[in-house]
Structure formats: structure tokens, C-alpha cells
Design a protein around this motif. Structure first.
Motif, PDB file in Angstrom:
ATOM      1  N   LEU A  87      48.379  37.630  25.648  1.00 26.03           N
ATOM      2  CA  LEU A  87      49.757  37.142  25.732  1.00 26.03           C
ATOM      3  C   LEU A  87      50.666  38.279  26.157  1.00 26.03           C
ATOM      4  O   LEU A  87      50.525  39.417  25.694  1.00 26.03           O
ATOM      5  CB  LEU A  87      50.198  36.612  24.361  1.00 26.03           C
ATOM      6  CG  LEU A  87      51.689  36.320  24.146  1.00 26.03           C
ATOM      7  CD1 LEU A  87      52.122  35.127  24.990  1.00 26.03           C
ATOM      8  CD2 LEU A  87      51.960  36.079  22.665  1.00 26.03           C
ATOM      9  N   THR A 119      50.381  33.741  16.808  1.00 23.37           N
ATOM     10  CA  THR A 119      49.665  32.728  17.576  1.00 23.37           C
ATOM     11  C   THR A 119      48.766  31.890  16.681  1.00 23.37           C
ATOM     12  O   THR A 119      48.424  32.266  15.563  1.00 23.37           O
ATOM     13  CB  THR A 119      48.810  33.393  18.670  1.00 23.37           C
ATOM     14  OG1 THR A 119      47.862  34.276  18.056  1.00 23.37           O
ATOM     15  CG2 THR A 119      49.665  34.171  19.640  1.00 23.37           C
ATOM     16  N   TRP A 126      47.813  30.512  11.330  1.00 26.29           N
ATOM     17  CA  TRP A 126      48.586  31.407  12.206  1.00 26.29           C
ATOM     18  C   TRP A 126      48.212  32.858  11.961  1.00 26.29           C
ATOM     19  O   TRP A 126      47.863  33.250  10.854  1.00 26.29           O
ATOM     20  CB  TRP A 126      50.093  31.214  11.978  1.00 26.29           C
ATOM     21  CG  TRP A 126      50.563  29.887  12.475  1.00 26.29           C
ATOM     22  CD1 TRP A 126      50.518  28.703  11.806  1.00 26.29           C
ATOM     23  CD2 TRP A 126      51.109  29.609  13.761  1.00 26.29           C
ATOM     24  NE1 TRP A 126      51.003  27.685  12.583  1.00 26.29           N
ATOM     25  CE2 TRP A 126      51.382  28.215  13.797  1.00 26.29           C
ATOM     26  CE3 TRP A 126      51.405  30.366  14.882  1.00 26.29           C
ATOM     27  CZ2 TRP A 126      51.928  27.590  14.900  1.00 26.29           C
ATOM     28  CZ3 TRP A 126      51.954  29.753  15.989  1.00 26.29           C
ATOM     29  CH2 TRP A 126      52.216  28.382  16.000  1.00 26.29           C
ATOM     30  N   ALA A 156      43.735  31.472  21.274  1.00 27.66           N
ATOM     31  CA  ALA A 156      44.923  30.789  20.767  1.00 27.66           C
ATOM     32  C   ALA A 156      45.374  29.740  21.759  1.00 27.66           C
ATOM     33  O   ALA A 156      44.975  29.727  22.923  1.00 27.66           O
ATOM     34  CB  ALA A 156      46.044  31.792  20.496  1.00 27.66           C
ATOM     35  N   TYR A 158      48.857  28.084  20.730  1.00 31.05           N
ATOM     36  CA  TYR A 158      50.282  27.975  20.443  1.00 31.05           C
ATOM     37  C   TYR A 158      50.864  29.352  20.122  1.00 31.05           C
ATOM     38  O   TYR A 158      50.175  30.234  19.613  1.00 31.05           O
ATOM     39  CB  TYR A 158      50.512  27.028  19.260  1.00 31.05           C
ATOM     40  CG  TYR A 158      49.923  25.658  19.472  1.00 31.05           C
ATOM     41  CD1 TYR A 158      50.582  24.714  20.239  1.00 31.05           C
ATOM     42  CD2 TYR A 158      48.693  25.318  18.904  1.00 31.05           C
ATOM     43  CE1 TYR A 158      50.043  23.454  20.443  1.00 31.05           C
ATOM     44  CE2 TYR A 158      48.134  24.067  19.102  1.00 31.05           C
ATOM     45  CZ  TYR A 158      48.815  23.132  19.882  1.00 31.05           C
ATOM     46  OH  TYR A 158      48.272  21.894  20.087  1.00 31.05           O
ATOM     47  N   VAL A 159      52.164  29.514  20.417  1.00 34.47           N
ATOM     48  CA  VAL A 159      52.876  30.762  20.138  1.00 34.47           C
ATOM     49  C   VAL A 159      54.178  30.427  19.431  1.00 34.47           C
ATOM     50  O   VAL A 159      54.947  29.570  19.888  1.00 34.47           O
ATOM     51  CB  VAL A 159      53.196  31.544  21.430  1.00 34.47           C
ATOM     52  CG1 VAL A 159      53.978  32.806  21.097  1.00 34.47           C
ATOM     53  CG2 VAL A 159      51.933  31.884  22.184  1.00 34.47           C
TER      54      VAL A 159
END
Length: 734
Positions: A87, A119, A126, A156, A158-159
């Protein structure tokens, strides 16, 4: 018993088959392991609503313990739309919310832009929060662009993020360099890694080479997609090294390290906008070294790793985050090996300093000279915590270890002049050869010609060497012109140093000027008073700078055809338009004999000269008995009212071709001034004025009213010929 025998036979056959196929299988596995396609996606987040989340994702509670500086909004969650491993974040400096970091003490420092992220793969569990500072981009793009270091997250989807500081146009970039976005992909990836591991185990290892160069995983070996590169490499001599960390996380496995490098490469080019991966080298936590930016590991490739100081430096990055922990012992040992070799290849003393010129304004001003230690941290050059305080604290011991590795060494070898002309004229007659050593050594400097024959040598012992070569043999004979190799060697009880080699060009002979001709050799004056142009052609025997000028009778300068300009060894032609300088203006050359002077100076200053005669005459068909004066364009004047005015002129008589002038003086020269209404306001008659000679007339006090006038000058011969206009120009009274 029979069944057991069959099983053993089948196993033996399988083993034999595996041994036969293993080389090709291993090669295929290696290709499989390193060429997994790199996927990327970019998501603009400026307009993402604070506290929002995609449907079906539970927004985790709480804010980060150390939220992004200046952030006031609640963290939001976004869906990358793909499974990602790495990311990053990029944006642009928002001048309305803060200033970019500036130079010296006393100047304003930026409040800082950053983004804090965590993430999740399933939207339920998380990771820990990670803060990514956003800093001015390095050398390939402008400083207004802000780039965060890439963060390796493993796997991952989602952030959750919150950002703050002077940044806008913020985008998150997601990179998958493992190619494991589906169950099938993950199975294939696992199988590929198993087969590759077996292949590595079975593949014979190369014998240790007799060199200090460490093992370096090449770009091809870590799977660099060379089509991503945006520009050819640039080069500059290496004078120092900057140490970095990638801030990409430490949780990657041994079999994921190459994918991390691929992800950083993809992010640097597609996200940050660099021409290539920014670092020259990378080191993983297992102590393996990776080739970074394309261009050759031994060469001085200019990277994009230290804003303002990329030229003349090499950048080495630990793969991981080392803000609170030190790199592993294996990684530290790899750094020492790499630096010992890379600095030795470039003859840099690891305990010395280097004065660098800043090429971008941030911590230092553009153009500022800054002294760094030869092995420095990124934070020494820019406003950054890189390479992390634990790593930065290791640098003194790293310098010591690098200096102690591979002795003896030659440092800073150089020759003062690469071009010499041993002609005893006091200009570039000699060159000085010098270097220093890491300890007391027996050294030798040898100069050899293109055939490898040594023409001059010196030998002694000490911790430094310095000798002056005058382009001659030991017997005092000047060596022939050509290229010579200077080889510097040193040895001690520890062994031999890496030799240093330089080149010196000897050029004692001036260039020759050949095939010189002026066409036409006689320049006639035409009916309009102008002369025929003269073309001057010539060839020099070697690349040189040339100058062509016109000389008056007696040798004084008359006109410059072209000033010193570099030309190659091929035919050259320039034109003289037949004018000479007079009173600051160009006039047709008076009749007479002139000389074209061609000068050629080679790269070491040897000068050659050649002269050509050119005759200036008046065309008898146009000028007849020589009773006509040549009209000249005179310079305009601006004179304060009540002050003096100086008029410069020349009355030129054009005699018939081949005949002497009918007179040497004018019976009278008359100066007249007329106003805008055509009224003559001033007249002055001067007797017995020499012809073809520059003259002046001073009007001691100009009492005319302020305004614009025009002055005229006439000349008359003693035989009663009608007065002819010599010239006219504007006169402004202020």
C-alpha cells in the motif's frame, strides 16, 4: 516381497526422472517464482466521507493512537477492489495549508503531511496502525509532488485511513506482486514456491569468486518488468552513499522478499512517478542484496532516493521499517559487504567526507554546498526520520567495519589534467597524478602507450602518492601525440589494492590548416557602394576551435568574420561581407590590400595560424575616373543641449582599378545640420582634409533647440569636382 521390489523400482525411476528434469524444472520454477504479474490500482480519496465504510464492512472503533498530524476527521474505510500486498499514498502539496520544508535554520519548516492506515482482508480483523509520512518526491519528479513510502501489508482488501497536513489530490495505491488474488492463484503460488525451493536446493552453487563483490540478486532474478522503466539511466561518479529504509513493514517471508521489491518498483514508477525504482540497492531482512535502479551495479547510476543529492551518491535501502528496531544481523552484514565493494569500486574512503551540491530546495537550498560523511543517513539530507533512529545509530560502526574490509585500498585517484601539451609554453605542459591509501603501501604509477609499453613509471612507499608527468620519457624525450594510460597500483602485507586507471591525452603538435582559399581573391565595389562577399574555405586536421578575422594593411584588425567556435576535422566555409568597422558602424572596406587570418586552437591550446591575401578594389565600370566619393552610413548622435557633439567620418576616394588615387586630400569637407522642416541650422566648412582616413569634427556647444535633426557631410576635390555626399545620420538634441 515382489510388491516391495516394484515400489523401490518405481521410486528409483521417479528419482532418476526428477534428476533428469530438475534443471529445466528448476529454471521454470524460478521463472514462475519471479515473474508473477504485478497488479495495481489507484483510488482517489479526497472526497471520501469521514467515518464512512463500504457496504457490509463494520467500521472498526477508535482512532489511531498517533493520528496523522493535523487530522480532525474520523477515519474512513475504503475497498481496494482487489487483494493487495503493498500500500502506498501519493498527493500534491497544498500551499493553502502549509509550506514545503525549506533550507537553513531560521526558515519555516513544514507542519508535515502524513497518512495513518490499517488494513484488513475480511473487514473484521484489522492490523495495527501505521503512519506513512508524505514527503517531497525525489529526483525524477518535482518537489510539489508528495510521496509516502510503500507499506507491505501481506494480504489485505480494505484500508481504514486518516490523513492530515498540507496535502491534496491524495490517492491510495494498491499493489499485488504475489499474484495470489484467488484461491487458484494462491495454490499455484504455493506450488511454485515449493518447486523453486527444491530447485534451489538441487541447483549447484557457483564457486566463490576471487572478488570482494557480494552476491547481488539481479533485476532479472527478482522479476523486474523492464517495460515499466520510463527513461534510460543517467550516470555520475559515486562520491558517497545514503542509507534508507523502505518503511514497507517487516512481516514478509523469505519467499516474499522478491515480491516486495517488485511491489516497490511498481509503486515507485506507477504511483510516485519515478523513472525507475528509486534505490540503487535494497537489502532484505535475510541479508540478501538486490539490484535496484537499472544501469549496472558497478556504475554510478543516478537514482531517485535522496531529494537534492541523487547525483554523485548511491542509495541503499533496508527493506522494512526500522524506526524502533535495528535491521537483522544478516542485513547489517550485507550492508557492510555491499558498501565495502561499492565504495572500493569508486575509490571512496568510507571514513571521509564528501561536499555535495544540492539540486533541489528542501532541508538545504538549491545550489548550496553541503558536507556529508561518505556513509550518511537519508535524514542528514532531508526532513525525514529515515533510515530510523536504530539504524542511524549504527552508521559509525558501519563506517568502521567497511573501512576494515578488504584492505589495502586506493582512495580518490586522479589526474589534474587529462589533456597536456608538453611544448614548454607554460600552458597545460604537465599533469599531476595522485592518490591516497588506506594504510602504508608500496605503490607504483606507470604510464603506458596504446601498445601497452610503459613510457614512464615511478615507485615508492607511503600512505599517499603524487607525481608530475611532463609528457616525456625518463630520458626527457617528448612522447608522440596520442592517448596514454595511467595505472596506479598499491600493495601491502595484506594483499593488493584494486588498481586505478585513468587516461591522459598528449598533444604537442598544433593542428594544420589545409586547403585554405578566399574566393574571389579580389572584392570589387558594386554600384550600390557595397563590396562583393568573399567566401573563405579551409579544413583543420583535428577537432579545434577556429577564428577568422580580416586585417588592415599594416596588420591592425579590420573585421571579425567569426569568433572562436568549435569545428570538426572537415571542410569549413565562412563569408566576409566586405565591411570593416568604423566609428561603431559597418562600412564597405576602402580599396587596398587586406589579409584573411585563420587561427585554429586544439583542445590543449596548441595554436596554428594561416594568412590569405585579399584585395579590395572599385569596379572601373561603376567608378570610372575615381571622381566619386563613397557614401558612408554614419552613427547617430544624442547630445544634451549646450554640450559638445563629436562627428566621426571618413571621405573615401575610389580610384580606377590598378591606378593610384587622383588625390590624397579633399579641398573641403562641409558639415551641415537640417531640422525637421528642412531648414539648415548649422554649417561648418573644413579645408584640406585627408582622404581614406578616419576624421572627427567637434561642435563645442550645440545651441539648437531640443528636437530631432539630421546631419550631412560632403566632400569636394581640389580639381573642382562637384561636392559628393559622404554620409548622413540622425542628431537628437536633448
Amino acid at each position: 516381497m515382489q510388491r516391495r521390489a516394484l515400489i523401490l523400482a518405481a521410486a528409483s525411476l521417479a528419482a532418476l526422472l526428477l534428476l533428469v528434469l530438475l534443471p529445466s524444472l528448476g529454471d521454470a520454477a524460478m521463472r514462475w517464482e519471479k515473474t508473477a504479474p504485478v497488479r495495481g490500482a489507484t483510488l482517489a480519496v479526497d472526497q471520501v466521507r469521514p467515518g464512512s465504510a463500504p457496504p457490509g464492512v463494520r467500521v472498526p472503533s477508535g482512532r489511531p493512537p498517533h493520528s496523522a498530524r493535523g487530522a480532525s476527521a474520523a477515519p474512513a474505510v475504503v475497498d481496494a477492489g482487489m487483494t493487495f500486498n503493498l500500500l502506498g499514498a501519493v498527493g500534491r502539496h497544498d500551499a493553502s495549508r502549509g509550506v514545503l520544508p525549506q533550507g537553513d535554520a531560521g526558515e519555516t519548516k513544514s507542519a508535515g503531511a502524513s497518512i495513518t492506515v490499517r488494513t484488513s482482508l475480511d473487514g473484521a480483523a484489522w492490523s495495527e496502525w501505521v503512519t506513512l509520512p508524505l514527503a517531497s518526491a525525489e529526483g525524477d519528479v518535482g518537489p510539489e509532488r508528495l510521496v509516502g513510502e510503500p507499506c507491505w501489508v501481506g494480504e489485505a482488501r480494505y484500508v481504514q485511513f486518516v490523513h492530515g497536513g498540507p496535502v491534496n489530490d491524495l490517492k491510495l495505491m494498491f499493489v499485488n506482486s504475489l499474484g495470489e488474488t484467488t484461491v487458484v492463484d494462491r495454490a499455484k503460488g504455493a506450488l511454485g514456491r515449493v518447486v523453486a525451493a527444491v530447485a534451489r536446493f538441487a541447483r549447484p552453487h557457483a564457486a566463490d569468486a576471487a572478488t570482494t563483490k557480494p552476491a547481488i540478486i539481479t533485476r532479472a532474478q527478482w522479476g523486474a518488468n523492464e517495460k515499466l522503466k520510463r527513461a534510460a539511466p543517467e550516470y555520475a561518479p559515486v562520491r558517497m552513499a545514503f542509507i534508507h529504509h523502505t518503511v514497507s513493514g517487516n512481516g514478509y517471508g523469505r519467499d516474499q522478499a522478491k515480491a516486495v521489491v517488485r511491489g516497490i518498483y511498481y509503486y515507485h514508477v506507477r504511483g510516485a512517478g519515478y523513472n525507475d525504482i528509486g534505490y540503487n540497492f535494497l537489502i532484505d531482512r535475510f541479508g540478501r542484496i538486490y539490484e535496484g535502479r537499472y544501469g549496472g551495479v558497478a556504475r554510478g547510476v543516478v537514482g531517485a532516493q535522496t531529494l537534492g543529492f541523487n547525483t554523485n551518491s548511491t542509495g541503499i535501502a533496508f527493506i522494512g521499517t526500522f524506526s524502533s528496531v535495528k535491521p537483522s544481523p544478516a542485513a547489517r552484514a550485507a550492508l557492510v559487504k555491499l558498501l565495502a565493494w561499492k565504495l572500493d569500486v569508486n575509490y571512496v574512503n568510507p571514513t571521509s567526507t564528501a561536499t555535495m551540491t544540492c539540486r533541489a530546495t528542501q532541508k538545504y537550498k538549491n545550489g548550496q554546498k553541503v558536507k556529508f560523511k561518505a556513509i550518511s543517513g537519508h535524514r542528514d539530507a532531508n526532513f525525514t526520520a529515515c533510515p530510523g533512529s536504530p539504524t542511524y545509530s549504527l552508521l559509525p560502526s558501519v563506517r568502521t567495519s567497511v573501512a576494515a574490509t578488504g584492505r589495502p585500498k586506493i582512495f580518490n585517484p586522479r589526474v589534474s589534467a587529462r589533456l597536456i601539451t608538453p611544448n614548454d609554453d607554460g600552458v597545460t605542459d604537465t599533469t599531476t597524478v595522485r592518490f591516497s591509501a588506506s594504510e602504508t603501501v608500496s605503490w607504483r604509477i606507470a604510464v603506458s602507450n596504446a601498445d601497452g609499453v610503459v613510457v614512464r613509471s615511478w615507485a615508492a612507499s607511503g600512505s599517499s602518492a603524487k607525481r608530475v608527468w611532463d609528457g616525456k620519457t625518463a630520458d626527457g624525450v617528448v612522447v608522440p601525440d596520442g592517448a596514454y594510460t595511467v595505472r596506479m597500483t598499491a600493495r601491502s602485507s595484506r594483499g593488493s589494492a584494486r588498481p586505478a586507471v585513468s587516461r591522459v591525452m598528449v598533444d604537442a603538435l598544433p593542428p594544420s590548416i589545409d586547403d585554405a582559399v578566399a574566393t574571389p581573391a579580389t572584392s570589387l565595389r558594386r554600384a550600390d557602394g557595397r563590396r562583393q562577399p568573399v567566401q573563405i574555405s579551409y579544413t583543420v586536421s583535428e577537432p579545434a576551435k577556429t577564428r577568422v578575422s580580416i586585417r588592415r594593411p599594416g596588420g591592425k584588425p579590420a573585421a571579425l568574420v567569426n569568433d572562436w567556435s568549435a569545428i570538426s576535422a572537415q571542410p569549413r566555409a565562412v563569408k566576409w561581407n566586405g565591411t570593416v568597422s568604423f566609428a561603431g558602424v559597418k562600412i564597405p572596406a576602402p580599396d587596398g590590400q587586406y589579409t584573411v587570418l585563420i587561427q585554429a586552437r586544439d583542445v590543449v591550446g596548441n595554436l596554428a595560424r594561416l594568412s590569405l591575401p585579399v584585395t579590395c578594389e572599385s569596379d572601373p565600370a561603376q567608378w570610372g575616373d575615381g571622381s566619386v566619393f563613397v557614401t558612408k552610413a554614419l552613427a547617430g548622435l544624442r547630445v544634451p543641449r549646450g554640450q559638445k557633439a563629436v562627428f566621426r567620418y571618413m571621405a573615401v576616394l575610389a580610384p580606377p582599378q590598378g591606378s593610384p588615387a587622383s588625390a590624397t586630400t579633399a579641398e573641403a569637407v562641409t558639415l551641415k545640420v537640417r531640422d525637421a522642416d528642412g531648414v539648415w541650422r548649422y554649417t561648418r566648412r573644413i579645408a584640406d582634409v585627408p582622404l581614406n582616413v578616419a576624421q572627427t569634427h567637434t561642435w563645442s556647444r550645440v545651441g539648437l533647440p531640443r528636437g530631432t535633426y539630421r546631419y550631412y557631410i560632403y566632400a569636394r576635390l581640389a580639381d573642382g569636382t562637384k561636392a559628393q555626399l559622404v554620409g548622413s545620420a540622425k542628431l537628437v538634441v536633448r
